[in-house]
Design a protein around this motif. Structure first.
Motif, short mmCIF file in Angstrom:
data_model
loop_
_atom_site.label_atom_id
_atom_site.label_comp_id
_atom_site.label_asym_id
_atom_site.label_seq_id
_atom_site.Cartn_x
_atom_site.Cartn_y
_atom_site.Cartn_z
N GLU A 1 0.61 -1.00 0.20
CA GLU A 1 0.02 -0.12 -0.15
C GLU A 1 0.83 1.22 -0.07
O GLU A 1 1.89 1.35 0.70
N ASN A 2 0.32 2.41 -0.67
CA ASN A 2 1.32 3.63 -0.67
C ASN A 2 0.19 4.71 -0.68
O ASN A 2 -0.91 4.72 -1.06
N SER A 3 0.66 5.69 0.26
CA SER A 3 -0.30 6.83 0.20
C SER A 3 0.60 8.30 0.31
O SER A 3 1.79 7.97 0.77
N ALA A 4 -0.05 9.09 -0.56
CA ALA A 4 0.96 10.45 -0.67
C ALA A 4 0.13 11.62 -0.85
O ALA A 4 -1.23 11.57 -1.43
N SER A 5 0.49 12.80 -0.42
CA SER A 5 -0.04 13.96 -0.46
C SER A 5 0.79 14.76 -1.28
O SER A 5 1.72 15.06 -1.29
N LEU A 6 -0.03 15.27 -2.27
CA LEU A 6 0.91 16.01 -3.77
C LEU A 6 0.53 17.34 -3.65
O LEU A 6 -0.73 17.70 -4.24
N PRO A 7 1.27 18.07 -2.89
CA PRO A 7 0.79 19.84 -2.93
C PRO A 7 1.55 20.49 -4.33
O PRO A 7 2.47 20.01 -5.04
N MET A 8 0.61 21.33 -4.69
CA MET A 8 1.05 22.64 -5.85
C MET A 8 0.76 23.86 -5.44
O MET A 8 -0.38 23.96 -4.66
N GLU A 9 1.68 24.77 -5.66
CA GLU A 9 1.53 26.43 -5.60
C GLU A 9 1.91 26.87 -6.77
O GLU A 9 2.91 26.61 -7.13
#
Length: 351
Positions: free
Chosen positions: A114-122
């Motif tokens: 399993e893998n989880s990620a938060s992918l932020p952009m600005e």
């Protein structure tokens, strides 16, 4: 969670055809992670995605590369189309975040990793205007053996609260690996926000492969991979339990007991370790120790059908039929839909 569960993205970039704007956006995006965490709405429930509501334009692609010794690298590309990404203005910047969860299972529905990620952009306003056609692409890679797999992917657009889910099947085959890829070919001048998952450590890779070999009944290979995982991380409780199970299957009961004793020294109530320990003790004719272990399991996990059924079987091995029946009855009261337990109870009645 096995493997890379909970890992965040390691590296990513914005791809452009020529020019230096991509480097500028990359720098801004890396700096913007903390802004997104503190300023963008975060009360998002993945149940939205699980129920199939507010579906985002999401897709999954695969490619497989041989790694030798019957092992492969399975690469997954998760693509979210630009209409699924919502930016929110924060001062002079525009921020977005997409949370991704990946679960890879084999054809028996056993979770491989399993893998989880938060992918932020600005972005600035100018960059936002130029990036409206950018999809988000996230790459995750894991070692696998030959076989059939299912990827279950959930994505949540944090600002809008919308979610999406997609399931894809993939067959890893020696004849096709390296020659077939469903990855979309990048078009000339096509821009995208690219993220890549953190690379698995050697210990994680050996642990994932060890579990797959164990599930496939290839016990010597499983023990070898799990031993190699422990060389890098000798206190990994999950790996020690897997090794204990493998040693039991190999008939190496003392070694199985040694593996899980290390776990129980740190976590006395670890259920998986206690179950392995009780079997090893029984096989080694340490009857009093086995009784003590299963009594401890029943006191600590009175509502677990896994624990109750295990202890019932242990009492059968100890020749205590009435105690076993009592526990199987309790198990069926908690969860009536257990055909195997019902079959055992029918066997009691016909004897």
């Amino acid at each position: 969670m096995a493997g890379a569960a909970g890992k965040s993205s390691r590296s990513w970039q914005v791809h452009r055809s020529g020019g230096c704007e991509g480097a500028i956006i990359q720098k801004l995006l890396m700096r913007g992670a903390e802004v997104v965490r503190t300023s963008v709405k975060t009360s998002v429930k993945t149940e939205v995605a699980l129920k199939g509501e507010e579906t985002l334009p999401l897709d999954t692609f695969f490619t497989t590369v041989p790694a030798g010794d019957g092992q492969f690298e399975l690469r997954m590309l998760i693509e979210l189309q630009p209409q699924g990404i919502t930016f929110e203005q924060i001062g002079r910047q525009y921020a977005a975040r997409v949370d991704v969860i990946i679960r890879l299972s084999d054809e028996a529905d056993r979770v491989i990793t399993e893998n989880s990620a938060s992918l932020p952009m600005e972005l600035t306003r100018e960059q936002l205007d130029r990036s409206k056609a950018f999809p988000l692409r996230y790459i995750y890679e894991t070692p696998v053996l030959a076989g059939r797999y299912k990827a279950d992917v959930i994505a949540v657009d944090v600002v809008s609260g919308k979610g999406g889910r997609v399931e894809r099947d993939e067959t890893v085959d020696e004849r096709e690996a390296g020659r077939r890829s469903t990855f979309p070919a990048p078009a000339a001048g096509h821009d995208a926000f690219w993220f890549e998952a953190a690379e698995l450590s050697d210990a994680e890779r050996h642990s994932i492969l060890g579990q797959q070999y164990l599930d496939a009944g290839k016990l010597e290979q499983a023990a070898n991979e799990l031993d190699r995982a422990l060389q890098d991380n000798p206190l990994d409780q999950d790996v020690l339990v897997k090794l204990g199970r493998t040693r039991l299957e190999l008939g190496q009961n003392r070694e199985a007991l040694e593996a899980v004793d290390s776990v129980l020294w740190y976590d006395r109530w670890n259920l998986d370790a206690l179950l392995v320990s009780s079997v090893a003790q029984l096989r080694l004719d340490r009857v009093d120790d086995c009784r003590g272990t299963i009594d401890l399991v029943l006191r600590q996990y009175p509502g677990s059908i896994v624990a109750i059924n295990h202890c019932a079987n242990a009492y059968l091995e100890l020749g205590e039929k009435e105690r076993a029946q009592e526990l199987f009855c309790r198990s069926l009261e908690i969860e009536p839909d257990q055909p195997q337990v019902k079959s055992v109870m029918e066997g009691f009645r016909t004897r």
